[in-house]
Design a protein around this motif. Structure first.
Motif, short mmCIF file in Angstrom:
data_model
loop_
_atom_site.label_atom_id
_atom_site.label_comp_id
_atom_site.label_asym_id
_atom_site.label_seq_id
_atom_site.Cartn_x
_atom_site.Cartn_y
_atom_site.Cartn_z
N THR A 180 71.50 46.57 29.60
CA THR A 180 72.13 47.78 29.08
C THR A 180 73.13 47.46 27.98
OG1 THR A 180 71.87 48.81 31.26
CG2 THR A 180 73.41 49.85 29.73
N LYS A 181 73.91 46.39 28.18
CA LYS A 181 74.90 46.00 27.19
C LYS A 181 74.24 45.64 25.87
CE LYS A 181 78.68 42.73 26.37
NZ LYS A 181 79.45 41.59 26.93
N ASP A 213 72.48 49.09 24.48
CA ASP A 213 73.36 50.25 24.24
C ASP A 213 74.61 49.90 23.44
OD1 ASP A 213 71.66 51.88 25.53
OD2 ASP A 213 72.83 52.09 27.36
N TYR A 214 74.94 48.62 23.36
CA TYR A 214 76.15 48.23 22.64
C TYR A 214 75.82 47.36 21.44
CZ TYR A 214 80.58 45.94 21.55
OH TYR A 214 81.67 45.45 20.89
N SER A 215 75.22 46.23 21.70
CA SER A 215 74.95 45.28 20.61
C SER A 215 74.01 45.85 19.57
CB SER A 215 74.38 43.97 21.17
OG SER A 215 75.31 43.34 22.03
N ASN A 268 73.49 49.01 18.98
CA ASN A 268 74.17 50.09 18.27
C ASN A 268 75.07 49.53 17.17
OD1 ASN A 268 72.98 52.11 19.74
ND2 ASN A 268 74.67 52.33 21.19
N ARG A 269 75.73 48.42 17.46
CA ARG A 269 76.53 47.75 16.42
C ARG A 269 75.61 47.29 15.29
NH1 ARG A 269 79.92 42.97 18.49
NH2 ARG A 269 80.75 43.10 16.38
#
Length: 235
Positions: free
Chosen positions: A141-142, A145-147, A149-150
């Protein structure tokens, strides 16, 4: 058959046998429900593991894509540095600058577009929660959903600055029909060098993010998924 037995027990007032039969039936129903739930959970886990196998392949494809992208962007960065150095010469070798500019025209600065279809499908179908390693679920998920998106933000900014710099600097100072350098003053030459340096810096910033942040995250998750699949799909 069972109803007749119950009726017979009642007529005979054999309450012990009646209760025993009721207990046997309840135990049977309970075991059927438990076995059904266990089988459903096992099926869900197998389905999640199968999807995870596809996600694992997506990660490997993404890492190959990242490797190609970094190689291409490194070539662009190196050639931009050559152009800047050529423009620092006095007098400027126009033919050499034109040659480097032609090389820049055919080089690429690709952005990274990760494969997200399997992840989205696992998320929508609730398959992530069926994975037995919750730390792995958190890492997946990290990353997505995070990396990633960056990455979307960095890639947009990189493309936007790249296009603006090409429009406002390099293409402005070259005659595309005969590759003539359209520089009339030292001030314009300085603007061209500054624009090229900015293009190189923005491109390098995105490349650094891909190389130093995103790629290591992909490699780490790839190893964790591989280990999980070896453990949970050994049969």
């Amino acid at each position: 058959m069972i109803i007749r037995r119950y009726a017979q027990h009642i007529r005979d007032q054999n309450w012990s046998a009646f209760i025993l039969d009721i207990f046997v039936v309840l135990i049977g129903v309970y075991l059927a429900v438990v076995i059904g739930q266990w089988d459903a959970q096992r099926t869900d886990r197998e389905s999640a593991n199968q999807s995870l196998t596809f996600l694992h392949q997506d990660l490997k494809d993404d890492m190959e894509q990242l490797s190609v992208i970094l190689t291409k962007r490194a070539a662009m960065s190196s050639t931009l540095e050559q152009m800047i150095e050529a423009l620092l010469e006095s007098p400027v070798n126009v033919e050499n600058v034109a040659r480097i500019n032609q090389k820049l025209d055919i080089l690429e600065t690709p952005t990274f577009f990760p494969n997200k279809s399997v992840y989205k499908l696992m998320l929508e179908n609730g398959q992530l929660v069926n994975l037995q390693d919750k730390d792995l679920v958190r890492d997946i998920t990290k990353l997505f959903d995070y990396s990633n998106n960056r990455n979307d933000v960095y890639s947009y900014l990189s493309d936007a600055y790249h296009d603006a710099i090409l429009r406002d600097t390099r293409h402005q100072y070259f005659d595309r029909s005969n590759e003539t350098l359209l520089i009339k003053s030292e001030l314009e030459l300085g603007k061209l060098r500054s624009g090229l340096a900015a293009q190189k810096a923005y491109g390098q910033g995105y490349s650094d993010f891909l190389r130093n942040t995103l790629l290591p995250a992909y490699m780490a998750l790839d190893k964790k998924i591989e280990s999980y699949l070896l453990t949970h799909t050994a049969n």
